[in-house]
Structures are given as C-alpha cells and as structure tokens.
Design a protein around this motif. Structure first.
Motif, PDB file in Angstrom:
ATOM      1  N   THR A  48      36.417  36.447  36.737  1.00  0.00           N
ATOM      2  CA  THR A  48      36.042  35.125  37.229  1.00  0.00           C
ATOM      3  C   THR A  48      35.565  34.200  36.121  1.00  0.00           C
ATOM      4  O   THR A  48      35.119  34.655  35.057  1.00  0.00           O
ATOM      5  N   VAL A  90      47.586  35.139  36.133  1.00  0.00           N
ATOM      6  CA  VAL A  90      46.441  36.032  35.938  1.00  0.00           C
ATOM      7  C   VAL A  90      46.619  37.291  36.781  1.00  0.00           C
ATOM      8  O   VAL A  90      46.388  38.412  36.311  1.00  0.00           O
ATOM      9  N   GLU A  91      47.050  37.122  38.025  1.00  0.00           N
ATOM     10  CA  GLU A  91      47.253  38.283  38.885  1.00  0.00           C
ATOM     11  C   GLU A  91      48.322  39.203  38.307  1.00  0.00           C
ATOM     12  O   GLU A  91      48.158  40.433  38.314  1.00  0.00           O
ATOM     13  N   TYR A 143      39.965  28.918  43.276  1.00  0.00           N
ATOM     14  CA  TYR A 143      40.755  29.474  42.168  1.00  0.00           C
ATOM     15  C   TYR A 143      39.901  29.775  40.940  1.00  0.00           C
ATOM     16  O   TYR A 143      40.382  29.695  39.802  1.00  0.00           O
ATOM     17  N   ASN A 144      38.639  30.158  41.145  1.00  0.00           N
ATOM     18  CA  ASN A 144      37.765  30.470  40.023  1.00  0.00           C
ATOM     19  C   ASN A 144      37.821  31.941  39.621  1.00  0.00           C
ATOM     20  O   ASN A 144      37.164  32.332  38.649  1.00  0.00           O
ATOM     21  N   ILE A 191      39.902  36.139  40.508  1.00  0.00           N
ATOM     22  CA  ILE A 191      40.805  36.981  41.301  1.00  0.00           C
ATOM     23  C   ILE A 191      40.199  38.375  41.454  1.00  0.00           C
ATOM     24  O   ILE A 191      39.363  38.784  40.654  1.00  0.00           O
ATOM     25  N   ASN A 196      47.424  28.543  37.162  1.00  0.00           N
ATOM     26  CA  ASN A 196      47.737  29.787  36.450  1.00  0.00           C
ATOM     27  C   ASN A 196      47.272  31.073  37.140  1.00  0.00           C
ATOM     28  O   ASN A 196      47.467  32.156  36.596  1.00  0.00           O
ATOM     29  N   TYR A 197      46.681  30.965  38.326  1.00  0.00           N
ATOM     30  CA  TYR A 197      46.077  32.168  38.895  1.00  0.00           C
ATOM     31  C   TYR A 197      47.108  33.259  39.211  1.00  0.00           C
ATOM     32  O   TYR A 197      46.809  34.459  39.135  1.00  0.00           O
ATOM     33  N   ILE A 248      40.603  30.330  34.577  1.00  0.00           N
ATOM     34  CA  ILE A 248      41.510  30.506  35.715  1.00  0.00           C
ATOM     35  C   ILE A 248      41.512  29.232  36.550  1.00  0.00           C
ATOM     36  O   ILE A 248      40.466  28.643  36.793  1.00  0.00           O
ATOM     37  N   ASN A 249      42.692  28.807  36.991  1.00  0.00           N
ATOM     38  CA  ASN A 249      42.788  27.608  37.824  1.00  0.00           C
ATOM     39  C   ASN A 249      43.969  27.731  38.788  1.00  0.00           C
ATOM     40  O   ASN A 249      44.663  28.761  38.807  1.00  0.00           O
ATOM     41  N   LYS A 250      44.179  26.713  39.559  1.00  0.00           N
ATOM     42  CA  LYS A 250      45.225  26.722  40.587  1.00  0.00           C
ATOM     43  C   LYS A 250      46.609  26.901  39.988  1.00  0.00           C
ATOM     44  O   LYS A 250      47.491  27.523  40.592  1.00  0.00           O
ATOM     45  N   SER A 257      36.508  36.072  32.838  1.00  0.00           N
ATOM     46  CA  SER A 257      37.937  35.871  32.595  1.00  0.00           C
ATOM     47  C   SER A 257      38.188  35.632  31.106  1.00  0.00           C
ATOM     48  O   SER A 257      37.332  35.098  30.398  1.00  0.00           O
TER      49      SER A 257
END
Length: 206
Positions: free
Chosen positions: A108, A142-143, A81-82, A84, A138-139, A134-136, A130
């Motif tokens: 990233t 982000v997308e 999750y670093n 997208i 909130n990804y 970015i992490n698990k 980024s």
C-alpha cells in the motif's frame, strides 16, 4: 445531521476522522474535535483505532458488533486504488491455486516507505510499503507483478504456471514496456528469479 451521517457511512462500516469532518462541514478543528468527542462519549460512534470510527447498530442485539476485518483493511489500505492484496490471495484470485488464504497480505501507499512485513490485528494482516506509487492507472500492473512475485503459491509446475501467467497478462490487456519498466523497481539479488520470470513471460508474448 447525525442521521444523515449514519446513512452516508452506514452501520458498522469504518470511516476516517477526516471523512466525517468533511461530511459535517465543520471547518474549525477545535469545534470538530469537541463534536467527535461528544459523539464518542455518548456512544453514537465508536473508535476502531486512531483516526478510524464506525456507527454501531441501533439494535440492542447487535450494538457490540464491530466492523469486519476485511472492511477495516479496505478502508485503511486499499480504498481509492491505494493498495492491493498480495500473497496467497492473489494466487487464488488468478487461479494459480485453489487454496484460500485466511490472511491479508497488503502492499500500500498508506504506510511509511520503509515499512516491511508489519503485522497487525493479531498477525492476521501483514503490510508492506509499495515499491512505487499505486494508482488507478497502474494497479493491474501491480497485481500482475505481485502475482509473479508469489508464484511459490502456485499448484502447478513452473512451465504450466508460466502459461497461466501469460494468459492472465493477455486478459488484463497490459502493455509489455510499462510492465518491464515497473518491474525494475524490484531491485536486488532477492528478486533475481522474479525479474527472470518477467523477462521470460514478456519474451514469449507475441
């Protein structure tokens, strides 16, 4: 030891230098570097770039085949999750377009904070830092934010695009206030239309 490492990382799959060190459980840096150098010298492993290697195929017919660009990008920028993929790929993923992108546009955590549109691998990969970590958790936000930021790739007019975005938001089960808060990281006049679209979407969601 070597067989175990090969089985763990796989054939023609990129891995990071530190991952091999952790797997081999070699604490001394000099000892590890000597081990790595010997493995590379005898072509037991091959170098992709600084800090990244792979195990070549043991089959002579395939020994010169390298890892795919997709697997390298994933290892270097997206894993854990670093980061997208953004751009046209994201528009295709969420059905805003039927056009398939041949490029990797990446945002990233794994580059310097000021990195903007850095091109790699003969221009096939474009990387941005980024705007926030970015992490698990909130990804998906982000997308969605990047999907809105790339509506230029949509095959539809603005109103139909917005309908698809609203439906996507609901399917993702996102929180309106969290999305609004994260959208504030998109600062400046260049993101005026983006922020306006975000507010319109949030306003129309019940």
């Amino acid at each position: 030891m070597l067989i175990d490492a090969r089985e763990n990382f796989g054939i023609r799959e990129p891995f990071l230098k530190r991952e091999l060190k952790d797997f081999l459980k070699i604490k001394n840096e000099n000892t590890f570097n000597q081990t790595l150098s010997s493995m590379a010298k005898f072509k037991l492993i091959k170098k992709i770039e600084n800090g990244m290697y792979y195990f070549p195929s043991l089959d002579e017919r395939f020994k010169d085949l390298k890892p795919s660009l997709e697997s390298i990008v994933k290892k270097k920028y997206l894993e854990n999750y670093n980061g997208i993929r953004t751009g046209a790929f994201l528009a295709y993923k969420y059905k805003l377009t039927t056009q398939v992108s041949g490029y990797y546009e990446i945002i990233t955590n794994n580059v310097g904070k000021q990195t903007r549109a850095k091109k790699e691998y003969d221009g096939k990969v474009i990387v941005w830092a980024s705007k926030f970590e970015i992490n698990k958790e909130n990804y998906l936000y982000v997308e969605f934010l990047e999907l809105v930021n790339n509506i230029k790739y949509s095959d539809y007019n603005y109103e139909n695009t917005k309908i698809i975005l609203i439906d996507t938001f609901k399917k993702m089960k996102l929180n309106k206030e969290i999305l609004r808060e994260l959208s504030y990281y998109y600062k400046g006049a260049v993101y005026y239309s983006f922020r306006k679209t975000i507010e319109e979407i949030l306003y129309e969601i019940a």
